[in-house]
Design a protein around this motif. Structure first.
Motif, PDB file in Angstrom:
ATOM      1  N   LYS A 101       0.823  -1.211   0.000  1.00 18.52           N
ATOM      2  CA  LYS A 101       0.000   0.000   0.000  1.00 18.52           C
ATOM      3  C   LYS A 101       0.856   1.260   0.000  1.00 18.52           C
ATOM      4  O   LYS A 101       0.529   2.253  -0.665  1.00 18.52           O
ATOM      5  N   THR A 102       1.948   1.243   0.745  1.00 16.27           N
ATOM      6  CA  THR A 102       2.808   2.417   0.819  1.00 16.27           C
ATOM      7  C   THR A 102       3.507   2.657  -0.518  1.00 16.27           C
ATOM      8  O   THR A 102       3.709   3.808  -0.924  1.00 16.27           O
ATOM      9  N   VAL A 103       3.872   1.591  -1.223  1.00 18.69           N
ATOM     10  CA  VAL A 103       4.457   1.731  -2.556  1.00 18.69           C
ATOM     11  C   VAL A 103       3.440   2.367  -3.497  1.00 18.69           C
ATOM     12  O   VAL A 103       3.764   3.274  -4.279  1.00 18.69           O
ATOM     13  N   THR A 104       2.195   1.914  -3.430  1.00 20.70           N
ATOM     14  CA  THR A 104       1.148   2.466  -4.281  1.00 20.70           C
ATOM     15  C   THR A 104       0.924   3.944  -3.990  1.00 20.70           C
ATOM     16  O   THR A 104       0.696   4.742  -4.904  1.00 20.70           O
ATOM     17  N   ALA A 105       1.028   4.330  -2.712  1.00 21.54           N
ATOM     18  CA  ALA A 105       0.871   5.746  -2.359  1.00 21.54           C
ATOM     19  C   ALA A 105       1.961   6.596  -2.995  1.00 21.54           C
ATOM     20  O   ALA A 105       1.714   7.725  -3.433  1.00 21.54           O
ATOM     21  N   VAL A 106       3.185   6.071  -3.064  1.00 21.42           N
ATOM     22  CA  VAL A 106       4.271   6.798  -3.719  1.00 21.42           C
ATOM     23  C   VAL A 106       3.997   6.921  -5.216  1.00 21.42           C
ATOM     24  O   VAL A 106       4.211   7.984  -5.821  1.00 21.42           O
ATOM     25  N   LEU A 107       3.500   5.856  -5.834  1.00 19.92           N
ATOM     26  CA  LEU A 107       3.122   5.902  -7.249  1.00 19.92           C
ATOM     27  C   LEU A 107       2.104   7.017  -7.498  1.00 19.92           C
ATOM     28  O   LEU A 107       2.261   7.817  -8.427  1.00 19.92           O
ATOM     29  N   ILE A 108       1.086   7.094  -6.666  1.00 18.97           N
ATOM     30  CA  ILE A 108       0.076   8.144  -6.814  1.00 18.97           C
ATOM     31  C   ILE A 108       0.712   9.514  -6.604  1.00 18.97           C
ATOM     32  O   ILE A 108       0.407  10.486  -7.332  1.00 18.97           O
ATOM     33  N   GLY A 109       1.608   9.627  -5.642  1.00 17.07           N
ATOM     34  CA  GLY A 109       2.274  10.901  -5.386  1.00 17.07           C
ATOM     35  C   GLY A 109       3.083  11.389  -6.567  1.00 17.07           C
ATOM     36  O   GLY A 109       3.144  12.600  -6.845  1.00 17.07           O
ATOM     37  N   MET A 110       3.713  10.475  -7.277  1.00 17.50           N
ATOM     38  CA  MET A 110       4.486  10.860  -8.454  1.00 17.50           C
ATOM     39  C   MET A 110       3.564  11.410  -9.538  1.00 17.50           C
ATOM     40  O   MET A 110       3.887  12.404 -10.207  1.00 17.50           O
ATOM     41  N   LEU A 111       2.387  10.798  -9.692  1.00 16.69           N
ATOM     42  CA  LEU A 111       1.434  11.265 -10.702  1.00 16.69           C
ATOM     43  C   LEU A 111       0.825  12.602 -10.301  1.00 16.69           C
ATOM     44  O   LEU A 111       0.572  13.458 -11.159  1.00 16.69           O
ATOM     45  N   VAL A 112       0.595  12.800  -9.006  1.00 16.22           N
ATOM     46  CA  VAL A 112       0.102  14.099  -8.532  1.00 16.22           C
ATOM     47  C   VAL A 112       1.156  15.172  -8.800  1.00 16.22           C
ATOM     48  O   VAL A 112       0.845  16.282  -9.272  1.00 16.22           O
ATOM     49  N   SER A 113       2.424  14.852  -8.522  1.00 14.31           N
ATOM     50  CA  SER A 113       3.488  15.850  -8.710  1.00 14.31           C
ATOM     51  C   SER A 113       3.674  16.214 -10.179  1.00 14.31           C
ATOM     52  O   SER A 113       4.146  17.312 -10.502  1.00 14.31           O
ATOM     53  N   GLU A 114       3.281  15.305 -11.074  1.00 10.49           N
ATOM     54  CA  GLU A 114       3.370  15.569 -12.508  1.00 10.49           C
ATOM     55  C   GLU A 114       2.143  16.301 -13.036  1.00 10.49           C
ATOM     56  O   GLU A 114       2.044  16.584 -14.239  1.00 10.49           O
ATOM     57  N   LEU A 119      -5.272  15.922  -5.699  1.00  2.27           N
ATOM     58  CA  LEU A 119      -5.636  15.327  -4.415  1.00  2.27           C
ATOM     59  C   LEU A 119      -7.087  15.588  -4.023  1.00  2.27           C
ATOM     60  O   LEU A 119      -7.725  14.743  -3.394  1.00  2.27           O
ATOM     61  N   ASP A 120      -7.604  16.733  -4.338  1.00  2.00           N
ATOM     62  CA  ASP A 120      -8.910  17.123  -3.813  1.00  2.00           C
ATOM     63  C   ASP A 120     -10.004  17.160  -4.870  1.00  2.00           C
ATOM     64  O   ASP A 120     -11.026  17.833  -4.716  1.00  2.00           O
ATOM     65  N   ARG A 121      -9.800  16.374  -5.918  1.00  2.00           N
ATOM     66  CA  ARG A 121     -10.847  16.179  -6.920  1.00  2.00           C
ATOM     67  C   ARG A 121     -11.199  14.703  -6.985  1.00  2.00           C
ATOM     68  O   ARG A 121     -10.442  13.831  -6.565  1.00  2.00           O
ATOM     69  N   GLY A 122     -12.366  14.431  -7.550  1.00  2.00           N
ATOM     70  CA  GLY A 122     -12.760  13.050  -7.740  1.00  2.00           C
ATOM     71  C   GLY A 122     -11.866  12.377  -8.760  1.00  2.00           C
ATOM     72  O   GLY A 122     -11.436  13.007  -9.733  1.00  2.00           O
ATOM     73  N   PRO A 123     -11.540  11.092  -8.562  1.00  3.56           N
ATOM     74  CA  PRO A 123     -10.644  10.390  -9.493  1.00  3.56           C
ATOM     75  C   PRO A 123     -11.347  10.056 -10.803  1.00  3.56           C
ATOM     76  O   PRO A 123     -12.582  10.090 -10.897  1.00  3.56           O
ATOM     77  N   PRO A 124     -10.584   9.725 -11.844  1.00  8.46           N
ATOM     78  CA  PRO A 124     -11.152   9.445 -13.168  1.00  8.46           C
ATOM     79  C   PRO A 124     -11.767   8.054 -13.269  1.00  8.46           C
ATOM     80  O   PRO A 124     -11.299   7.187 -14.027  1.00  8.46           O
ATOM     81  N   ILE A 125     -12.827   7.834 -12.507  1.00  9.00           N
ATOM     82  CA  ILE A 125     -13.557   6.564 -12.543  1.00  9.00           C
ATOM     83  C   ILE A 125     -14.925   6.848 -13.147  1.00  9.00           C
ATOM     84  O   ILE A 125     -15.789   7.458 -12.500  1.00  9.00           O
ATOM     85  N   VAL A 282      18.772  12.282  -5.716  1.00  7.87           N
ATOM     86  CA  VAL A 282      17.746  12.581  -6.712  1.00  7.87           C
ATOM     87  C   VAL A 282      16.358  12.495  -6.053  1.00  7.87           C
ATOM     88  O   VAL A 282      16.019  11.479  -5.444  1.00  7.87           O
ATOM     89  N   GLN A 283      15.580  13.567  -6.188  1.00  2.30           N
ATOM     90  CA  GLN A 283      14.243  13.617  -5.581  1.00  2.30           C
ATOM     91  C   GLN A 283      13.246  12.948  -6.526  1.00  2.30           C
ATOM     92  O   GLN A 283      12.895  13.488  -7.571  1.00  2.30           O
ATOM     93  N   LEU A 284      12.759  11.756  -6.159  1.00  2.00           N
ATOM     94  CA  LEU A 284      11.849  11.005  -7.020  1.00  2.00           C
ATOM     95  C   LEU A 284      10.396  11.390  -6.795  1.00  2.00           C
ATOM     96  O   LEU A 284       9.572  11.310  -7.713  1.00  2.00           O
ATOM     97  N   VAL A 285      10.065  11.751  -5.587  1.00  2.00           N
ATOM     98  CA  VAL A 285       8.719  12.219  -5.254  1.00  2.00           C
ATOM     99  C   VAL A 285       8.924  13.400  -4.307  1.00  2.00           C
ATOM    100  O   VAL A 285       9.882  13.419  -3.533  1.00  2.00           O
ATOM    101  N   PRO A 286       8.093  14.429  -4.377  1.00  2.00           N
ATOM    102  CA  PRO A 286       8.334  15.611  -3.550  1.00  2.00           C
ATOM    103  C   PRO A 286       8.393  15.294  -2.059  1.00  2.00           C
ATOM    104  O   PRO A 286       7.647  14.442  -1.560  1.00  2.00           O
TER     105      PRO A 286
END
Length: 378
Positions: A101-114, A119-125, A282-286
């Motif tokens: 779960k923590t790995v998945t949270a980092v994945l989401i964080g990278m996409l948010v940073s891009e 974070l505060d909108r509904g997801p694309p479902i 190297v900063q991979l996620v903020p």
């Protein structure tokens, strides 16, 4: 004032007192450490070497802890201890269970940073965006903090009726995200904390929709997410053993099924301790994203965003050991006693992998807390 024992009580206790006085430990102290126990600790222990060796040895020898298969301690960026159970070693891939779960949270964080997610909108479902569907009120932040409001029972009784078991192994297994996303609300969005492996699969589906597109095939979804993780996260961290699993719909099983060596799990813990940086800077996620992951959520003090915190719980029992170690300590925690514990204030990462029944974790958690206590705050 000390109470004196009555003659009857003194007689009753006499055999026990005599046995205690005559025991080998009473005369000589703890048994000497074995060569294997001492060899597990390096010269860069960052703590009293024999004490660390004994605490690590307890994880392998104490029957109350059950089966420990691997332990790694990293102190101030240096390997302090490494030990494996019989049949396991540095090349063994260990299952994550919920550490994923923590790995998945980092994945989401990278996409948010891009800028690909908010974070505060509904997801694309698409199913949630139909007019009048209350699930349209759920935000990405609420999913990350396990407060979506979707109906869910984790680790229920009987276990085969638990929602995560049904999703992983029974009626939801071929398209886990569709099964999880189809659950109706049982509370308002954001209103309550409900730990849910299914929620993390929803997050993994969101990542696939962003990276591969809404109409991608299972193969395209799998390739897009696996490639992104390999190139943007696992590769830069040198986590070459990492093997994530996907379901038949091409969705990362981001809540429970990733495999890696103990050393690679330690690398991920160190990455989080450095607040999203690689060992060479190297900063991979903020940094702010890791701080968000490790900050108490509004509905549960001991939970951040897909990460457990060393805080007194708002509800239920503590998962870690509040009062031992810093309250900034956090952990990836998986079924059957998988832990990657990170204490930035102590410069510490502790990995324990093995098999301890969830209902019998208390001695294991205490033993891990004993290791943490050997290290001072910096």
């Amino acid at each position: 004032m000390m109470r004196r024992l009555s003659p009857i009580a003194a007689t009753a206790f006499a055999p026990a007192l005599l046995l205690a006085a005559c025991s080998p430990e009473a005369e000589t102290g703890p048994a000497p450490l074995t060569e294997e126990a001492l060899a597990a600790v390096t010269d860069n222990a960052g703590a009293p070497r024999e004490q660390l060796a004994r605490q690590v040895d307890d994880l392998f020898s104490d029957p109350l802890v059950a089966e420990t298969r691997a332990v790694i301690v990293v102190a101030n960026g240096e390997l302090a201890a490494e030990r494996y159970g019989e049949g396991y070693g540095p090349e063994t891939r260990f299952i994550s269970w919920s550490m994923a779960k923590t790995v998945t949270a980092v994945l989401i964080g990278m996409l948010v940073s891009e800028g690909k997610l908010d974070l505060d909108r509904g997801p694309p479902i698409p199913a949630w965006r139909r007019t009048g569907d209350p699930r349209g009120d759920i935000t990405l932040r609420q999913l990350l903090q396990m407060r979506s409001g979707l109906r869910h029972t984790e680790a229920g009784d009987p276990v085969y009726e638990s929602d995560e078991v049904r999703m992983l192994f029974l009626d939801g297994r071929d398209d886990m995200a569709a099964w999880a996303e189809a659950q109706p609300p049982e509370a308002g969005a954001g209103a309550k904390f409900e730990y849910s492996s299914n929620t993390t699969v929803i997050l993994a589906d969101i990542a696939a929709r962003v990276l591969a597109g809404q109409d991608a095939s299972p193969e395209e979804r799998r390739a897009a997410v696996a490639g992104y993780l390999r190139e943007q996260l696992f590769g830069p961290l040198g986590m070459d053993s990492m093997l994530p699993e996907f379901d038949a719909g091409g969705t990362l099983i981001g809540g429970s099924l990733m495999h890696a060596t103990a050393r690679d799990w330690a690398k991920f813990g160190e990455f989080l301790r450095r607040k999203g940086r690689t060992a060479d800077g190297v900063q991979l996620v903020p940094k702010a994203w890791v701080e968000f992951m490790t900050r108490p959520s509004p509905r549960e003090e001991q939970y951040g965003a897909q990460t457990w915190l060393n805080r007194k719980p708002t509800n239920g029992d503590p998962v870690l050991f509040p009062g031992t170690g810093a309250d900034t300590l956090f952990s990836m925690v998986g079924h059957l006693g998988q832990y990657v514990i990170v204490s930035p204030d102590q410069g510490l990462t502790v990995v324990r992998l093995g098999k301890t029944q969830d209902a019998e974790r208390a001695p294991l958690v205490k033993a891990l807390g004993d290791i943490v206590e050997l290290y001072p705050s910096r």
